[in-house]
Design an enzyme around this catalytic site. Structure first.
Site, PDB file in Angstrom:
ATOM      1  N   LYS A 182     -10.973  -1.094   6.264  1.00  0.00           N
ATOM      2  CA  LYS A 182      -9.787  -0.749   7.042  1.00  0.00           C
ATOM      3  C   LYS A 182     -10.257  -0.170   8.374  1.00  0.00           C
ATOM      4  O   LYS A 182     -11.143   0.694   8.394  1.00  0.00           O
ATOM      5  CB  LYS A 182      -8.958   0.285   6.265  1.00  0.00           C
ATOM      6  CG  LYS A 182      -7.808   0.907   7.049  1.00  0.00           C
ATOM      7  CD  LYS A 182      -7.051   1.867   6.147  1.00  0.00           C
ATOM      8  CE  LYS A 182      -5.927   2.562   6.908  1.00  0.00           C
ATOM      9  NZ  LYS A 182      -5.065   3.358   6.009  1.00  0.00           N
TER      10      LYS A 182
ATOM     11  N   ARG B 122       1.227  10.397   0.138  1.00  0.00           N
ATOM     12  CA  ARG B 122       1.624  11.483   1.039  1.00  0.00           C
ATOM     13  C   ARG B 122       2.805  12.282   0.506  1.00  0.00           C
ATOM     14  O   ARG B 122       3.283  13.199   1.183  1.00  0.00           O
ATOM     15  CB  ARG B 122       1.983  10.906   2.419  1.00  0.00           C
ATOM     16  CG  ARG B 122       0.822  10.196   3.092  1.00  0.00           C
ATOM     17  CD  ARG B 122       1.225   9.608   4.425  1.00  0.00           C
ATOM     18  NE  ARG B 122       0.185   8.765   4.967  1.00  0.00           N
ATOM     19  CZ  ARG B 122       0.297   8.055   6.085  1.00  0.00           C
ATOM     20  NH1 ARG B 122       1.426   8.083   6.773  1.00  0.00           N
ATOM     21  NH2 ARG B 122      -0.700   7.303   6.508  1.00  0.00           N
TER      22      ARG B 122
ATOM     23  N   GLU C  17       0.875  -1.174   0.000  1.00  0.00           N
ATOM     24  CA  GLU C  17       0.000   0.000   0.000  1.00  0.00           C
ATOM     25  C   GLU C  17       0.908   1.218   0.000  1.00  0.00           C
ATOM     26  O   GLU C  17       1.540   1.524   1.007  1.00  0.00           O
ATOM     27  CB  GLU C  17      -0.917   0.009   1.223  1.00  0.00           C
ATOM     28  CG  GLU C  17      -1.800   1.243   1.304  1.00  0.00           C
ATOM     29  CD  GLU C  17      -2.536   1.369   2.630  1.00  0.00           C
ATOM     30  OE1 GLU C  17      -2.747   2.522   3.081  1.00  0.00           O
ATOM     31  OE2 GLU C  17      -2.884   0.328   3.223  1.00  0.00           O
TER      32      GLU C  17
ATOM     33  N   THR D  77      -4.030   6.410   1.649  1.00  0.00           N
ATOM     34  CA  THR D  77      -4.277   7.823   1.953  1.00  0.00           C
ATOM     35  C   THR D  77      -5.036   8.498   0.816  1.00  0.00           C
ATOM     36  O   THR D  77      -4.740   9.637   0.441  1.00  0.00           O
ATOM     37  CB  THR D  77      -2.963   8.579   2.250  1.00  0.00           C
ATOM     38  OG1 THR D  77      -2.057   7.742   2.958  1.00  0.00           O
ATOM     39  CG2 THR D  77      -3.247   9.798   3.133  1.00  0.00           C
TER      40      THR D  77
END
Length: 211
Positions: A129, A45, A41, A69
Site C-alpha cells: 500500500k 477506527r 477494506e 488501519t
C-alpha cells in the site's frame, strides 16, 4: 500466502470503509458487491469495527473482507479471528511485519519511502500500500520508484478520488487504488445503498481502461 498480489487484482478500487453502526455493515457490503466491487477494506477506527467485519464475513460471502488501519499485532489477531481475509496497515515496523507474516492471510503493508519499499521487499512481499499517496508524491513518485524497483505492485491510498484514480491506474506498477469515496458517510447514515452501488459501478468501470 502473505503476499497480497492476488488481492490487488480483485477490483481496480478497494473501498476503504469506516462503519460506526454494525447494522450498516451488511447493507454496505452488499451495495458494493451489487456495483461490481467484490472487496472491502474495513478500517479498525471504531469500537464496533470487528463486529461489522464478522457480520460481513458471515453474511456477504461473495465479497472479500479485509481489515484496514492495522497498527498492532493484537489488532491483527482480532481481525483474523473476526473473519478478515487480508490485512492492511498504514505503515509498518519490523516487529509488526514479523507478526503479520505468521497469520496465514495476505498482508498489504503501508510504505511511503524507497527505503520502506526495499525493507518490505526483503521480506518477500511484492504487493504494498502506498500511503498517504497524495501527500507522499502521487503518480510521479510511484513512476519514479517503478524504474529501479519494477517488481513491486502498489495500491495507492490517501487523497485518491474518482478523478485522480486513472492517473494512478495508468502506471504499470499500480494494480489498484484505495478510496473512501465509494461509501460517503451521508449515504451510509441515510441508508442510501443505491448511491453506494452507483459509485461502486463507476469505480469498477475504471478497470476497463487498465492496460
Amino acid at each position: 500466502m502473505a503476499d497480497a498480489t492476488s488481492v490487488l487484482h480483485v477490483s481496480p478500487v478497494i473501498p476503504v470503509v469506516t462503519i460506526e453502526d454494525p447494522q450498516h455493515a451488511v447493507p454496505v457490503a452488499r451495495a458494493l458487491a451489487d456495483g461490481g466491487v467484490r472487496i472491502i477494506e474495513l478500517t479498525l477506527r471504531t469500537a464496533s469495527a470487528l463486529t461489522s467485519m464478522k457480520l460481513i464475513a458471515e453474511e456477504v460471502p461473495e465479497i472479500l473482507v479485509g481489515a484496514g488501519t492495522v497498527l498492532t499485532p493484537g489488532q491483527a489477531d482480532a481481525a483474523v479471528a473476526a473473519g478478515a481475509q487480508f490485512l492492511v496497515s498504514p505503515g509498518v515496523t519490523p516487529s509488526l511485519l514479523d507478526h503479520l507474516l505468521t497469520l496465514g492471510v495476505p498482508v498489504l503493508p503501508g510504505v511511503a519511502t524507497v527505503g520502506e519499499v526495499m525493507g518490505v521487499l526483503e521480506r518477500g512481499l511484492t504487493a504494498m500500500k502506498f500511503f498517504p499517496a497524495g501527500p507522499a508524491g502521487g503518480p510521479d513518485y510511484l513512476a519514479a520508484i517503478g524504474a529501479p524497483i519494477p517488481q513491486v505492485q502498489f495500491c495507492p491510498t490517501g487523497g485518491v478520488s474518482l478523478g485522480s484514480a486513472p492517473k494512478y491506474l495508468a502506471l504499470p506498477n499500480v494494480a489498484c487504488v484505495g478510496g473512501s469515496w465509494l461509501t460517503p458517510r451521508g449515504a451510509i447514515e441515510n441508508g442510501d445503498w443505491l448511491q453506494i452501488t452507483t459509485l461502486a459501478r463507476e469505480a469498477a468501470g475504471l478497470g476497463l481502461n487498465q492496460g
